[in-house]
Design an enzyme around this catalytic site. Structure first.
Site, mmCIF file in Angstrom:
data_model
loop_
_atom_site.group_PDB
_atom_site.id
_atom_site.type_symbol
_atom_site.label_atom_id
_atom_site.label_comp_id
_atom_site.label_asym_id
_atom_site.label_seq_id
_atom_site.Cartn_x
_atom_site.Cartn_y
_atom_site.Cartn_z
ATOM 1 N N LYS A 265 -9.890 2.547 14.550
ATOM 2 C CA LYS A 265 -9.220 3.083 15.093
ATOM 3 C C LYS A 265 -8.498 4.030 16.458
ATOM 4 O O LYS A 265 -7.870 2.771 17.322
ATOM 5 C CB LYS A 265 -8.608 4.214 14.413
ATOM 6 C CG LYS A 265 -7.979 4.371 13.017
ATOM 7 C CD LYS A 265 -6.971 3.717 12.830
ATOM 8 C CE LYS A 265 -6.433 3.094 11.062
ATOM 9 N NZ LYS A 265 -5.727 1.682 10.951
ATOM 10 N N GLY B 68 0.944 -1.353 0.058
ATOM 11 C CA GLY B 68 -0.086 0.056 0.311
ATOM 12 C C GLY B 68 0.922 1.537 0.232
ATOM 13 O O GLY B 68 1.991 1.164 0.117
ATOM 14 N N TYR C 292 -14.685 4.407 10.404
ATOM 15 C CA TYR C 292 -13.881 3.999 10.372
ATOM 16 C C TYR C 292 -12.421 4.623 11.092
ATOM 17 O O TYR C 292 -11.395 3.997 11.661
ATOM 18 C CB TYR C 292 -13.284 4.800 8.775
ATOM 19 C CG TYR C 292 -11.191 4.960 8.751
ATOM 20 C CD1 TYR C 292 -10.499 4.094 8.340
ATOM 21 C CD2 TYR C 292 -11.171 6.205 9.228
ATOM 22 C CE1 TYR C 292 -9.140 3.817 8.656
ATOM 23 C CE2 TYR C 292 -9.429 6.643 9.007
ATOM 24 C CZ TYR C 292 -8.728 5.221 9.047
ATOM 25 O OH TYR C 292 -7.373 5.410 8.797
ATOM 26 N N ARG D 278 -17.820 19.997 2.880
ATOM 27 C CA ARG D 278 -17.917 18.442 2.950
ATOM 28 C C ARG D 278 -18.811 17.666 3.925
ATOM 29 O O ARG D 278 -18.085 18.408 5.808
ATOM 30 C CB ARG D 278 -16.577 17.722 2.465
ATOM 31 C CG ARG D 278 -16.596 16.539 1.870
ATOM 32 C CD ARG D 278 -15.956 15.508 2.018
ATOM 33 N NE ARG D 278 -14.687 15.613 2.684
ATOM 34 C CZ ARG D 278 -13.032 15.321 2.289
ATOM 35 N NH1 ARG D 278 -12.908 14.763 0.896
ATOM 36 N NH2 ARG D 278 -12.366 15.156 2.989
ATOM 37 N N SER E 297 -4.258 6.726 13.883
ATOM 38 C CA SER E 297 -4.846 8.339 12.417
ATOM 39 C C SER E 297 -5.186 9.871 14.090
ATOM 40 O O SER E 297 -6.191 8.980 14.728
ATOM 41 C CB SER E 297 -5.825 8.589 12.257
ATOM 42 O OG SER E 297 -6.810 8.673 10.999
HETATM 43 P P1 NAD Z 1 -4.010 1.624 1.601
HETATM 44 O O1 NAD Z 1 -5.138 1.417 1.266
HETATM 45 O O2 NAD Z 1 -2.807 2.084 0.602
HETATM 46 O O3 NAD Z 1 -2.218 0.524 1.923
HETATM 47 C C1 NAD Z 1 -3.496 -0.482 2.711
HETATM 48 C C2 NAD Z 1 -2.382 -1.684 2.363
HETATM 49 O O4 NAD Z 1 -2.826 -2.978 3.293
HETATM 50 C C3 NAD Z 1 -3.239 -2.333 0.813
HETATM 51 O O5 NAD Z 1 -2.269 -2.671 0.198
HETATM 52 C C4 NAD Z 1 -4.815 -3.121 1.101
HETATM 53 O O6 NAD Z 1 -4.495 -3.943 0.042
HETATM 54 C C5 NAD Z 1 -3.761 -4.162 2.217
HETATM 55 N N1 NAD Z 1 -5.501 -4.711 3.272
HETATM 56 C C6 NAD Z 1 -6.052 -3.867 3.372
HETATM 57 N N2 NAD Z 1 -7.139 -5.122 3.740
HETATM 58 C C7 NAD Z 1 -5.735 -6.428 3.914
HETATM 59 C C8 NAD Z 1 -6.182 -7.628 4.767
HETATM 60 N N3 NAD Z 1 -7.008 -7.850 5.349
HETATM 61 N N4 NAD Z 1 -5.242 -8.785 4.160
HETATM 62 C C9 NAD Z 1 -3.515 -7.468 3.766
HETATM 63 N N5 NAD Z 1 -4.389 -6.658 3.035
HETATM 64 C C10 NAD Z 1 -5.283 -6.188 3.582
HETATM 65 O O7 NAD Z 1 -3.804 2.464 2.854
HETATM 66 P P2 NAD Z 1 -2.306 3.556 3.426
HETATM 67 O O8 NAD Z 1 -3.017 4.923 2.812
HETATM 68 O O9 NAD Z 1 -1.130 2.733 3.258
HETATM 69 O O10 NAD Z 1 -2.741 3.786 4.750
HETATM 70 C C11 NAD Z 1 -1.516 2.155 5.983
HETATM 71 C C12 NAD Z 1 -2.570 2.680 6.751
HETATM 72 O O11 NAD Z 1 -2.459 4.090 7.514
HETATM 73 C C13 NAD Z 1 -4.037 2.633 7.288
HETATM 74 O O12 NAD Z 1 -4.038 1.625 8.547
HETATM 75 C C14 NAD Z 1 -4.998 3.141 7.276
HETATM 76 O O13 NAD Z 1 -6.233 3.156 8.035
HETATM 77 C C15 NAD Z 1 -3.596 4.284 7.853
HETATM 78 N N6 NAD Z 1 -3.847 5.841 7.701
HETATM 79 C C16 NAD Z 1 -3.960 6.207 6.496
HETATM 80 C C17 NAD Z 1 -3.858 7.532 6.772
HETATM 81 C C18 NAD Z 1 -3.938 8.447 5.021
HETATM 82 O O14 NAD Z 1 -4.611 8.848 5.066
HETATM 83 N N7 NAD Z 1 -3.325 7.795 3.645
HETATM 84 C C19 NAD Z 1 -3.303 8.254 7.158
HETATM 85 C C20 NAD Z 1 -3.914 8.119 8.687
HETATM 86 C C21 NAD Z 1 -3.302 6.962 8.946
HETATM 87 C C1 WQD Z 2 -8.190 17.288 2.564
HETATM 88 C C2 WQD Z 2 -8.992 18.582 3.034
HETATM 89 C C3 WQD Z 2 -11.101 18.713 2.459
HETATM 90 C C4 WQD Z 2 -10.516 16.629 -1.192
HETATM 91 C C5 WQD Z 2 -8.966 12.198 5.770
HETATM 92 C C6 WQD Z 2 -9.399 10.870 6.687
HETATM 93 C C7 WQD Z 2 -8.741 10.728 8.440
HETATM 94 C C8 WQD Z 2 -7.223 10.752 7.918
HETATM 95 C C9 WQD Z 2 -6.608 11.665 6.286
HETATM 96 C C10 WQD Z 2 -7.047 8.117 8.280
HETATM 97 C C11 WQD Z 2 -9.936 18.695 3.667
HETATM 98 C C12 WQD Z 2 -10.203 19.205 1.150
HETATM 99 C C13 WQD Z 2 -10.359 17.389 0.109
HETATM 100 C C14 WQD Z 2 -11.030 17.468 -2.563
HETATM 101 C C15 WQD Z 2 -11.042 19.445 -0.993
HETATM 102 N N1 WQD Z 2 -7.387 9.228 7.044
HETATM 103 N N2 WQD Z 2 -10.640 18.705 0.364
HETATM 104 N N3 WQD Z 2 -11.773 19.245 -2.461
HETATM 105 O O1 WQD Z 2 -10.161 14.622 5.533
HETATM 106 O O2 WQD Z 2 -8.809 15.630 6.500
HETATM 107 O O3 WQD Z 2 -8.380 13.291 6.404
HETATM 108 O O4 WQD Z 2 -7.098 11.133 5.252
HETATM 109 O O5 WQD Z 2 -6.612 8.441 9.219
HETATM 110 O O6 WQD Z 2 -9.519 9.878 8.980
HETATM 111 O O7 WQD Z 2 -10.863 11.640 7.001
HETATM 112 O O8 WQD Z 2 -7.962 14.122 4.286
HETATM 113 O O9 WQD Z 2 -7.290 15.010 1.694
HETATM 114 O O10 WQD Z 2 -9.917 14.198 1.844
HETATM 115 O O11 WQD Z 2 -9.145 15.759 2.708
HETATM 116 O O12 WQD Z 2 -11.232 20.725 -0.706
HETATM 117 O O13 WQD Z 2 -11.551 16.956 -3.378
HETATM 118 O O14 WQD Z 2 -9.160 18.792 1.671
HETATM 119 O O15 WQD Z 2 -11.971 19.264 2.381
HETATM 120 O O16 WQD Z 2 -10.427 20.215 3.986
HETATM 121 P P1 WQD Z 2 -9.340 14.819 5.684
HETATM 122 P P2 WQD Z 2 -8.880 14.882 2.802
#
Ligand code: NAD
Ligand code: WQD
Length: 342
Positions: free
Chosen positions: A156, A12, A152, A298, A127
């Site tokens: 967490k 991922g 979601y 949103r 997160s």
């Molecule tokens: P991503 O979707 O790119 O990566 C997650 C990976 O996990 C994917 O490759 C998916 O195929 C794999 N996966 C999901 N469920 C699975 C399962 N049951 N078995 C095996 N593989 C599985 O997401 P990411 O952005 O790299 O996020 C990674 C972690 O960080 C997640 O736990 C996400 O909740 C957390 N997180 C992400 C963000 C963000 O904005 N990207 C922010 C805060 C927290």
């Molecule tokens: C960022 C800002 C939108 C899209 C999400 C999850 C959070 C964490 C990170 C996992 C916001 C604005 C967005 C668009 C816009 N993930 N926006 N136009 O919502 O802060 O966080 O990802 O844990 O839990 O909620 O991230 O990138 O969606 O938005 O104006 O088309 O951009 O309103 O202010 P967000 P985002």
């Protein structure tokens, strides 16, 4: 002897960047992923960057027998980084059971597998969503956890509780929960990056896809927030900085530097950046216009959040080094690479 780290969800977005940093730091990496939200070709990107192709196992970690089988096969694992989860906030509202089933079962199976083979070190992807809209900014690790505003987010919060309760009765186990703010950007090589499926929900992939011509225009969700320019403010952290923090966390655990059995760290830059500032930064570093219009807020969005990073900086000795301009340029270089744009 090289230490081995199991990277669950390692093909991922954040996992692949972390795999690169781990390999470059001398760790042996095993990736386990279902490929449900990533591509097998990510392994080639990792190999091109590091010269090493990580061992890879395709499996669904939410299936108990498969997950335990993985741990039996790789019983030499020193630490686990658990990224494998579903992460789309809106989708989780529509399909809550899908999210609870995947995110919670995967974690519980991993904990059971770790216990089974005596792997004692877990780094967990949490997160900033656990803080909701905090009353006081910036957010420290002591800021109150608020009631989750999506299934979601709730996965967490519950995951952190599951880890806490598991450690309570498994005193030789340690864990670090890393609460990410908004990870964006891509590796400087443009060989790995974020691969959203379908229409992106997140801001930066929407910007890059719009400029690449896949989307007509970006909707800016709200310009009437109580922020300096009226658009919402977030703490955007470069994914490579974030990946490096995972290596520091793994080093810390394997070198027994933890102060407590369970630790929490905020991973952000400490700076709040607005949506309009993101657009401005993108346009400055690429010289390209981002077609956009202001629309209503949103549903479910918070107004503003950014991290107090002092604890992570002082305790981990880690600091985000890259700023919003680096994030935007790397995100665009990655988009250009995957779309064959010159
Ligand atoms: P991503 O979707 O790119 O990566 C997650 C990976 O996990 C994917 O490759 C998916 O195929 C794999 N996966 C999901 N469920 C699975 C399962 N049951 N078995 C095996 N593989 C599985 O997401 P990411 O952005 O790299 O996020 C990674 C972690 O960080 C997640 O736990 C996400 O909740 C957390 N997180 C992400 C963000 C963000 O904005 N990207 C922010 C805060 C927290
Ligand atoms: C960022 C800002 C939108 C899209 C999400 C999850 C959070 C964490 C990170 C996992 C916001 C604005 C967005 C668009 C816009 N993930 N926006 N136009 O919502 O802060 O966080 O990802 O844990 O839990 O909620 O991230 O990138 O969606 O938005 O104006 O088309 O951009 O309103 O202010 P967000 P985002």
């Amino acid at each position: 002897m090289k230490k081995t780290v199991l990277v669950a969800g390692g093909t991922g977005y954040i996992g692949s960047h972390t795999a690169v940093e781990l390999i470059q730091k001398g760790y042996n990496v095993v990736i386990a992923d279902s490929l449900e939200n990533s591509e097998i070709t990510v392994l080639d990107g990792i190999e091109k960057i590091t010269g090493v192709k990580p061992q890879f196992e395709e499996l669904d970690l939410s299936e108990r027998e498969s997950c335990l089988g993985l741990f039996k096969k790789y019983s030499n694992i020193d630490a686990v980084i658990h990224f494998a989860a579903y992460k789309a906030v809106g989708e989780s509202v529509d399909f809550p059971l899908k999210y609870y089933r995947n995110n919670l079962n995967s974690l519980m199976n991993i904990l059971e597998g770790m216990k089974l083979v005596g792997t004692n070190n877990l780094v967990f992807s949490s997160s900033c969503t656990v803080y909701g809209q905090p009353d006081l900014l910036p957010v420290t690790e002591k800021t109150d956890i608020q009631e989750a505003n999506s299934p979601y987010g709730n996965t967490k919060q519950i995951s952190e509780e599951i880890i806490r309760d598991f450690l309570n009765v498994n005193k030789n186990q340690k864990a670090i929960a890393l609460r990410y703010f908004n990870p964006i950007g891509a590796h400087a090589s443009a060989l790995i990056g974020e691969l959203p499926i379908g229409v992106p929900n997140n801001l930066v992939p929407f910007i890059t896809q719009t400029v690449a011509g896949l989307r007509q225009e970006l909707s800016v969700f709200g310009d009437d927030y109580n922020t300096p320019d009226g658009s919402a403010v977030r703490d955007y952290i470069h994914v490579v900085d974030l990946a490096k923090a995972h290596v520091v966390a793994i080093d810390r655990m394997l070198e027994d530097k933890n102060k407590a059995q369970l630790e929490y760290f905020n991973l952000g830059t400490g700076n709040g950046v607005s949506v309009l500032e993101c657009i401005e930064s993108f346009e400055k570093v690429t010289g390209l216009k981002v077609p956009h219009k202001i629309v209503g807020r949103r549903a479910g969005d918070i107004e503003q959040i950014w991290a107090n990073t002092s604890y992570a900086n002082d305790e981990l000795g880690w600091k985000a080094e890259l700023g919003i301009d680096d994030c935007m340029l790397s995100a665009w270089n990655w988009e250009k690479n995957i779309r064959n744009i010159k």
